[in-house]
Design a protein around this motif. Structure first.
Motif, PDB file in Angstrom:
ATOM      1  N   VAL A 199     -11.245  10.724   9.915  1.00 55.64           N
ATOM      2  CA  VAL A 199     -11.517  10.519   8.495  1.00 55.64           C
ATOM      3  C   VAL A 199     -10.507  11.292   7.658  1.00 55.64           C
ATOM      4  N   LYS A 200     -10.030  12.408   8.229  1.00 55.79           N
ATOM      5  CA  LYS A 200      -9.011  13.207   7.546  1.00 55.79           C
ATOM      6  C   LYS A 200      -8.116  13.840   8.599  1.00 55.79           C
ATOM      7  N   PRO A 201      -6.813  13.557   8.614  1.00 54.28           N
ATOM      8  CA  PRO A 201      -6.148  12.584   7.747  1.00 54.28           C
ATOM      9  C   PRO A 201      -6.442  11.145   8.187  1.00 54.28           C
ATOM     10  N   LEU A 202      -6.472  10.238   7.232  1.00 57.65           N
ATOM     11  CA  LEU A 202      -6.649   8.824   7.533  1.00 57.65           C
ATOM     12  C   LEU A 202      -5.377   8.249   8.132  1.00 57.65           C
ATOM     13  N   ASP A 203      -5.529   7.241   8.941  1.00 59.44           N
ATOM     14  CA  ASP A 203      -4.376   6.536   9.492  1.00 59.44           C
ATOM     15  C   ASP A 203      -3.883   5.544   8.428  1.00 59.44           C
ATOM     16  N   GLU A 204      -2.975   6.007   7.585  1.00 55.28           N
ATOM     17  CA  GLU A 204      -2.517   5.176   6.474  1.00 55.28           C
ATOM     18  C   GLU A 204      -1.673   4.001   6.961  1.00 55.28           C
ATOM     19  N   GLU A 205      -0.919   4.187   8.020  1.00 51.46           N
ATOM     20  CA  GLU A 205      -0.129   3.081   8.563  1.00 51.46           C
ATOM     21  C   GLU A 205      -1.055   1.937   8.988  1.00 51.46           C
ATOM     22  N   LEU A 206      -2.127   2.287   9.656  1.00 49.87           N
ATOM     23  CA  LEU A 206      -3.079   1.270  10.084  1.00 49.87           C
ATOM     24  C   LEU A 206      -3.745   0.611   8.878  1.00 49.87           C
ATOM     25  N   LEU A 207      -4.095   1.414   7.862  1.00 52.33           N
ATOM     26  CA  LEU A 207      -4.742   0.854   6.674  1.00 52.33           C
ATOM     27  C   LEU A 207      -3.807  -0.067   5.891  1.00 52.33           C
ATOM     28  N   HIS A 208      -2.521   0.255   5.845  1.00 55.16           N
ATOM     29  CA  HIS A 208      -1.568  -0.672   5.216  1.00 55.16           C
ATOM     30  C   HIS A 208      -1.587  -2.009   5.949  1.00 55.16           C
ATOM     31  N   GLU A 209      -1.639  -1.973   7.251  1.00 55.06           N
ATOM     32  CA  GLU A 209      -1.713  -3.206   8.051  1.00 55.06           C
ATOM     33  C   GLU A 209      -2.968  -4.001   7.713  1.00 55.06           C
ATOM     34  N   VAL A 210      -4.085  -3.293   7.615  1.00 57.00           N
ATOM     35  CA  VAL A 210      -5.365  -3.955   7.345  1.00 57.00           C
ATOM     36  C   VAL A 210      -5.364  -4.609   5.964  1.00 57.00           C
ATOM     37  N   PHE A 211      -4.978  -3.855   4.925  1.00 60.19           N
ATOM     38  CA  PHE A 211      -5.056  -4.396   3.571  1.00 60.19           C
ATOM     39  C   PHE A 211      -3.995  -5.465   3.310  1.00 60.19           C
ATOM     40  N   ALA A 212      -2.903  -5.427   4.051  1.00 59.74           N
ATOM     41  CA  ALA A 212      -1.886  -6.471   3.909  1.00 59.74           C
ATOM     42  C   ALA A 212      -2.365  -7.802   4.493  1.00 59.74           C
ATOM     43  N   LYS A 213      -3.253  -7.741   5.463  1.00 62.70           N
ATOM     44  CA  LYS A 213      -3.662  -8.956   6.178  1.00 62.70           C
ATOM     45  C   LYS A 213      -5.032  -9.472   5.760  1.00 62.70           C
ATOM     46  N   TYR A 214      -5.959  -8.562   5.413  1.00 56.03           N
ATOM     47  CA  TYR A 214      -7.352  -8.974   5.212  1.00 56.03           C
ATOM     48  C   TYR A 214      -7.786  -8.736   3.765  1.00 56.03           C
ATOM     49  N   GLU A 262     -10.506   4.857  -1.864  1.00 55.75           N
ATOM     50  CA  GLU A 262      -9.500   5.689  -2.532  1.00 55.75           C
ATOM     51  C   GLU A 262      -8.097   5.255  -2.114  1.00 55.75           C
ATOM     52  N   PHE A 263      -7.931   5.003  -0.823  1.00 60.33           N
ATOM     53  CA  PHE A 263      -6.634   4.538  -0.332  1.00 60.33           C
ATOM     54  C   PHE A 263      -6.275   3.200  -0.975  1.00 60.33           C
ATOM     55  N   MET A 264      -7.246   2.304  -1.032  1.00 65.70           N
ATOM     56  CA  MET A 264      -6.991   0.983  -1.628  1.00 65.70           C
ATOM     57  C   MET A 264      -6.543   1.119  -3.073  1.00 65.70           C
ATOM     58  N   ALA A 265      -7.235   1.975  -3.841  1.00 61.67           N
ATOM     59  CA  ALA A 265      -6.890   2.143  -5.252  1.00 61.67           C
ATOM     60  C   ALA A 265      -5.529   2.801  -5.417  1.00 61.67           C
ATOM     61  N   GLU A 266      -5.251   3.819  -4.626  1.00 60.93           N
ATOM     62  CA  GLU A 266      -3.989   4.554  -4.736  1.00 60.93           C
ATOM     63  C   GLU A 266      -2.793   3.676  -4.402  1.00 60.93           C
ATOM     64  N   ASN A 267      -3.018   2.662  -3.561  1.00 60.12           N
ATOM     65  CA  ASN A 267      -1.910   1.806  -3.125  1.00 60.12           C
ATOM     66  C   ASN A 267      -1.954   0.413  -3.754  1.00 60.12           C
ATOM     67  N   ASN A 268      -2.816   0.252  -4.781  1.00 58.54           N
ATOM     68  CA  ASN A 268      -2.869  -0.986  -5.568  1.00 58.54           C
ATOM     69  C   ASN A 268      -3.182  -2.230  -4.737  1.00 58.54           C
ATOM     70  N   TYR A 269      -4.000  -2.053  -3.709  1.00 56.10           N
ATOM     71  CA  TYR A 269      -4.485  -3.209  -2.959  1.00 56.10           C
ATOM     72  C   TYR A 269      -5.750  -3.742  -3.624  1.00 56.10           C
ATOM     73  N   THR A 270      -6.022  -5.002  -3.389  1.00 58.65           N
ATOM     74  CA  THR A 270      -7.294  -5.593  -3.815  1.00 58.65           C
ATOM     75  C   THR A 270      -7.950  -6.245  -2.613  1.00 58.65           C
ATOM     76  N   ALA A 271      -9.232  -6.000  -2.469  1.00 56.42           N
ATOM     77  CA  ALA A 271      -9.988  -6.593  -1.362  1.00 56.42           C
ATOM     78  C   ALA A 271     -11.472  -6.467  -1.673  1.00 56.42           C
ATOM     79  N   GLU A 272     -12.258  -7.314  -1.046  1.00 59.19           N
ATOM     80  CA  GLU A 272     -13.715  -7.192  -1.108  1.00 59.19           C
ATOM     81  C   GLU A 272     -14.131  -6.238   0.017  1.00 59.19           C
ATOM     82  N   VAL A 273     -14.682  -5.088  -0.357  1.00 61.90           N
ATOM     83  CA  VAL A 273     -15.028  -4.058   0.619  1.00 61.90           C
ATOM     84  C   VAL A 273     -16.530  -3.797   0.588  1.00 61.90           C
TER      85      VAL A 273
END
Length: 645
Positions: free
Chosen positions: A548-563, A584-595
């Protein structure tokens, strides 16, 4: 199975009925109450030995005091079953600790006789003192009584309360239930001190002297100046001879007396009720009293589960195939493996060597594993002190109890960036112990602290890998490993350990349309949900985040780019936990998704089986699958339409 109370007990609906009996009948009441507890707990389960040890005290208190106007505060609550039975809950006591049934602990919302909600130890003296001060301020002739075990006395909170009580001029009685046990045998200098008191001829002579000096306490006109002088001389001599800890805090000490002599208890409490000011009654009891096996093996019979009351056989589920171990046992065996190879490793637990399974290390390496008593704050700072000297300390504390040491984690560990390893047992929902014991908040309250590494294993192998990684010399941060109560998922779990990369998760399954992100053991529920959805033609991805800390940001970029549809799953509060971190990660990186965040909702979760509570909180496998179906309704409609056409 219908359980019938005894001839006297069946007519006691409240303490008013108890008071109608002659004192000579109280022996029978005690026998019937003890037997009723044995009958109910053997069939329905629950805590056992603690309440048997205070049967006589419970009866005496409700017989002498005007409850609920006079207020009894039971420390912890393991010892309060007799109290519940005598205060109108006899006929539904078989629902104790069951879903939607009676709480296993005193609970203000349940009964006016439960004056204070308790689950964590050592709160009773503070609470009772607060009630006594309130009564004094309001001009009420209300008595306040704290019933605390000698194990609970080891906590700093109890000493802080006594320190205040001694100078408060409040009418509070502390009853010290001394049986040398909490869940495991008590440890520390206080235990030795109380043992000295209980066998000291000087203290026992003091008890006799004080009764003689008071002439059985005829408070009023007959209490002469000469008698007061004689009492003062007795007290002065007592303090000087034995340096009584309680007297030094200006709390009058009485005892020790036999806590199983109902007649003497009634007489003593009758007289103590007349004495104003702070005072302590020291009683000697046996945990498990009246059930021979529980008297002999008190830790085993603290909460044995269902058992045959005649033979003493504790019923265990029988399985045809090998079963996964408890997470606590994986910890207990793994720390020994690691310690055999790394002589810097130490273990610390606050009074839970059996519950955490540190007992194995304490048996094999007694100079490297410590039970410090019910002292979570001390356990954390002790571990920090060891860490300053280059040791690798596994500080094992139940998640719920770790709340008591938050300041020490921040001030003594995180700010100094000391590599203490916190193993949080019973993280998440814990079942029948209920809200005082649910480990709901640790992800949220640790995540806000700088310098922390926070992890949660999905299975036993992951726990071993995290424990292995945390003790490596290059790890210089505080390291949290949280895991749940109960069994894992891997019968064959003792595999070689591997180093994990900090802050790196893993993709368990690729997919389409929807991604499930899980942390910790609930990842197994997610995996089961994924299998169910696959059979329906749906194809969700699944990621085990591990940290949970630190988050795997590389993996999260992959997730939000695809889903564009994402479910997060955790066995912690949805406010401020893992799901919040993902948002928080989604907002900081300007992604949009239904979570959709699945976890422990923002209200108090009561007690029940884990299966019942997972379903209530909607992060069991069925609920995860249902959430995914709702999020994928459009796709399901398209698939259904194409099949019809």
């Amino acid at each position: 199975m219908e359980i019938t109370p005894g001839a006297l007990l069946k007519n006691i609906e409240s303490p008013k009925d108890l008071k109608k009996l002659d004192k000579a009948q109280l022996h029978q009441v005690c026998d019937e109450l003890r037997q009723y507890i044995i009958d109910v707990v053997s069939v329905h389960g629950g805590h056992f030995a603690a309440s048997l040890g205070v049967v006589e005290l419970t009866v005496a208190l409700h017989y002498i005091y005007n409850t609920p106007y006079d207020q009894l505060v039971w420390d912890v609550g393991h010892q309060a079953y007799g109290h519940k039975i005598l205060t109108g809950r006899r006929d539904n006591f078989d629902t104790n600790r069951k879903y939607k049934g009676l709480s296993g602990f005193p609970k203000r919302a349940e009964s006016e006789y439960d004056t204070f909600g308790v689950g964590h130890s050592s709160t009773s003296i503070s609470a009772a003192l607060g009630m006594a001060l309130a009564a004094k301020y309001k001009g009420e002739d209300r008595k306040s009584v704290a019933i605390i075990g000698d194990g609970s006395m080891t906590a700093g909170l109890a000493f802080e309360a006594m320190n205040h009580a001694g100078v408060s001029d409040s009418d509070v009685l502390i009853i010290l239930n001394d049986n040398c046990m909490s869940i495991d045998p008590n440890v520390g200098a206080l235990k030795e001190y109380l043992t000295d008191i209980s066998v000291s001829r000087t203290y026992n002579k003091f008890k006799e002297d004080i009764w003689k000096a008071l002439g059985k306490l005829p408070i009023g006109k007959s209490f002469t100046r000469a008698m007061a002088s004689k009492l003062a001389d007795s007290l002065k001599g007592m303090v000087n001879k034995s340096s009584n800890l309680f007297e030094s805090l200006k709390i009058r000490y009485f005892g020790p007396i036999d806590g199983h002599n109902i007649t003497n208890l009634v007489d003593t409490l009758t007289e103590l009720r007349k004495i104003p000011g702070p005072k302590i009654l020291h009683i000697i009891t046996t945990k498990g009293k009246g059930y021979e096996l529980a008297e002999k093996e008190q830790t085993k019979w603290h909460a044995p589960g269902l058992f045959d009351k005649i033979t003493g056989e504790i019923y265990k589920k029988k399985f045809d195939l090998p079963q996964p171990p408890k997470y606590q046992d994986v910890f207990g065996k793994t720390i020994i493996e690691l310690a055999e190879k790394n002589n810097k490793i130490m273990g610390v637990t606050p009074a839970m060597p059996s519950g955490s399974s540190l007992k194995y290390m304490m048996e094999q390496m007694p100079d490297r594993a410590f039970d410090v008593g019910i002292c979570e704050q001390h356990a954390v700072t002790l571990s920090a002190g060891m860490a300053t000297q280059g040791l690798r300390v596994y500080c094992n504390i139940y998640s719920s109890f770790m709340q008591r040491a938050f300041d020490q984690v921040v001030h003594d560990v995180a700010i100094q960036k000391l590599p203490v390893i916190f193993c949080l047992d019973r993280a998440g929902l814990v079942g029948e112990d209920g809200p005082t014991h649910h480990g709901a908040y640790d992800l949220a309250y640790f995540r806000c602290i700088p310098n922390m590494i926070i992890s949660a294993p999905m299975n036993e192998q992951e726990l071993r890998n995290m424990m292995f990684t945390a003790q490596l010399d290059k790890m210089q941060n505080p390291f949290v490993i949280r895991y749940p109560r109960g069994n894992g998922v891997m019968p064959d779990w003792q595999k070689p350990m591997q180093e994990l990369e900090i802050g790196k998760g893993r993709k368990l399954r690729d997919g389409e349309d929807l991604a499930i992100l899980s942390i910790g053991h609930p990842g197994n529920f997610a995996a089961s949900a994924v299998r169910s959805l696959q059979k329906e033609g749906l194809n969700p991805a699944h990621y085990d985040m591990r940290f949970v800390k630190p988050l795997d940001e590389e993996l999260l970029h992959e997730v939000f780019a695809k889903y564009k549809k994402i479910i997060t799953i955790e066995d912690g509060t949805v406010k401020g936990g893992f799901g919040s971190a993902v948002l928080e990660f989604m907002a900081e990186n300007n992604y949009t998704a239904e979570v959709e965040i699945l976890g422990i909702p923002d209200h108090i979760i009561e007690h029940g089986t884990l299966k019942e509570l997972y379903a209530e909180c909607k992060f069991d496998a069925d609920s995860i699958a249902e959430t995914a179906r709702k999020m994928l309704q459009e796709k399901i409609k398209v698939k259904t339409t194409s099949l019809i056409n």
